[in-house]
Design a protein around this motif. Structure first.
Motif, short mmCIF file in Angstrom:
data_model
loop_
_atom_site.label_atom_id
_atom_site.label_comp_id
_atom_site.label_asym_id
_atom_site.label_seq_id
_atom_site.Cartn_x
_atom_site.Cartn_y
_atom_site.Cartn_z
N THR A 70 0.84 -1.19 0.00
CA THR A 70 0.00 0.00 0.00
C THR A 70 0.88 1.24 0.00
OG1 THR A 70 -0.09 -0.02 2.41
CG2 THR A 70 -1.87 -1.13 1.25
N ARG A 71 0.41 2.24 -0.71
CA ARG A 71 1.14 3.50 -0.77
C ARG A 71 0.69 4.41 0.36
NH1 ARG A 71 -0.35 5.50 -6.52
NH2 ARG A 71 -2.30 4.72 -5.73
N PRO A 72 1.56 5.29 0.79
CA PRO A 72 1.13 6.25 1.81
C PRO A 72 0.08 7.19 1.22
CG PRO A 72 3.34 6.78 1.04
CD PRO A 72 2.96 5.46 0.43
N PRO A 73 -0.86 7.68 2.05
CA PRO A 73 -1.92 8.53 1.51
C PRO A 73 -1.37 9.86 0.99
CG PRO A 73 -2.00 8.48 3.90
CD PRO A 73 -0.98 7.48 3.49
N THR A 74 -1.98 10.31 -0.10
CA THR A 74 -1.59 11.59 -0.68
C THR A 74 -2.24 12.71 0.13
OG1 THR A 74 -1.63 10.50 -2.82
CG2 THR A 74 -1.54 12.90 -2.82
N PRO A 75 -1.50 13.74 0.46
CA PRO A 75 -2.13 14.84 1.20
C PRO A 75 -3.19 15.53 0.34
CG PRO A 75 0.14 15.38 0.65
CD PRO A 75 -0.09 13.97 0.24
N PRO A 76 -4.30 15.93 0.94
CA PRO A 76 -5.39 16.54 0.14
C PRO A 76 -4.96 17.84 -0.54
CG PRO A 76 -6.11 16.11 2.39
CD PRO A 76 -4.69 15.76 2.31
N LYS A 78 -2.55 18.40 -2.26
CA LYS A 78 -1.92 18.15 -3.55
C LYS A 78 -2.94 18.13 -4.69
CE LYS A 78 1.44 15.13 -5.71
NZ LYS A 78 2.34 14.01 -5.52
N TYR A 79 -4.16 17.67 -4.43
CA TYR A 79 -5.14 17.57 -5.50
C TYR A 79 -6.41 18.39 -5.26
CZ TYR A 79 -6.89 13.93 -2.38
OH TYR A 79 -7.32 13.24 -1.29
#
Length: 132
Positions: A70-76, A78-79
């Protein structure tokens, strides 16, 4: 301590106290007899707990393939871009729909919602209330 069900009937406090004493005695007696009747559950629970701790100690960290990790969550941030709102109108008449007048702040960003014109029930020749 519970009182009588209806306020019009007199409450006999002596009877209420006797009922309470009986309930307390029943609880005490069941607490005394519980280990003889159900104590085996406590022992089997402790055994199972020890076995599971042994199994956890034996487990080794598995190296998963890259596609299963699993990848670490992307910070909001960023998108999602948050822009400042337009100034708040002075009157209540202008307040109604003041944000929807600005195209960037509209809720339907991807165009108008369109419903299909065909109906599965019409294609089969069924009545519209056939699926309820």
């Amino acid at each position: 301590m519970p009182t009588s069900k209806s306020p019009s009937q007199p409450c006999n406090f002596v009877d209420q106290d006797q009922i309470w004493k009986v309930h307390v005695n029943v609880e005490r007696e069941s607490a005394k007899t519980w280990p003889q009747k159900w104590g085996f559950l406590k022992e089997s629970y402790n055994e199972e707990k020890q076995e599971s701790s042994k199994m956890k100690d034996k487990m080794v960290e598995l190296d998963l393939p890259q596609h299963l990790k699993t990848r670490p969550p992307t910070p909001p941030e960023k998108y999602i871009e948050v822009r400042p709102s337009p100034p708040v109108p002075q009157t209540t008449q202008a307040f109604i729909g003041w944000r929807s007048a600005v195209p960037e702040l509209q809720l339907e960003r991807y165009g108008r919602v369109r419903c299909g014109k065909k109906s599965f029930l019409k294609e089969l020749g069924w009545a519209l209330d056939a699926c309820c």
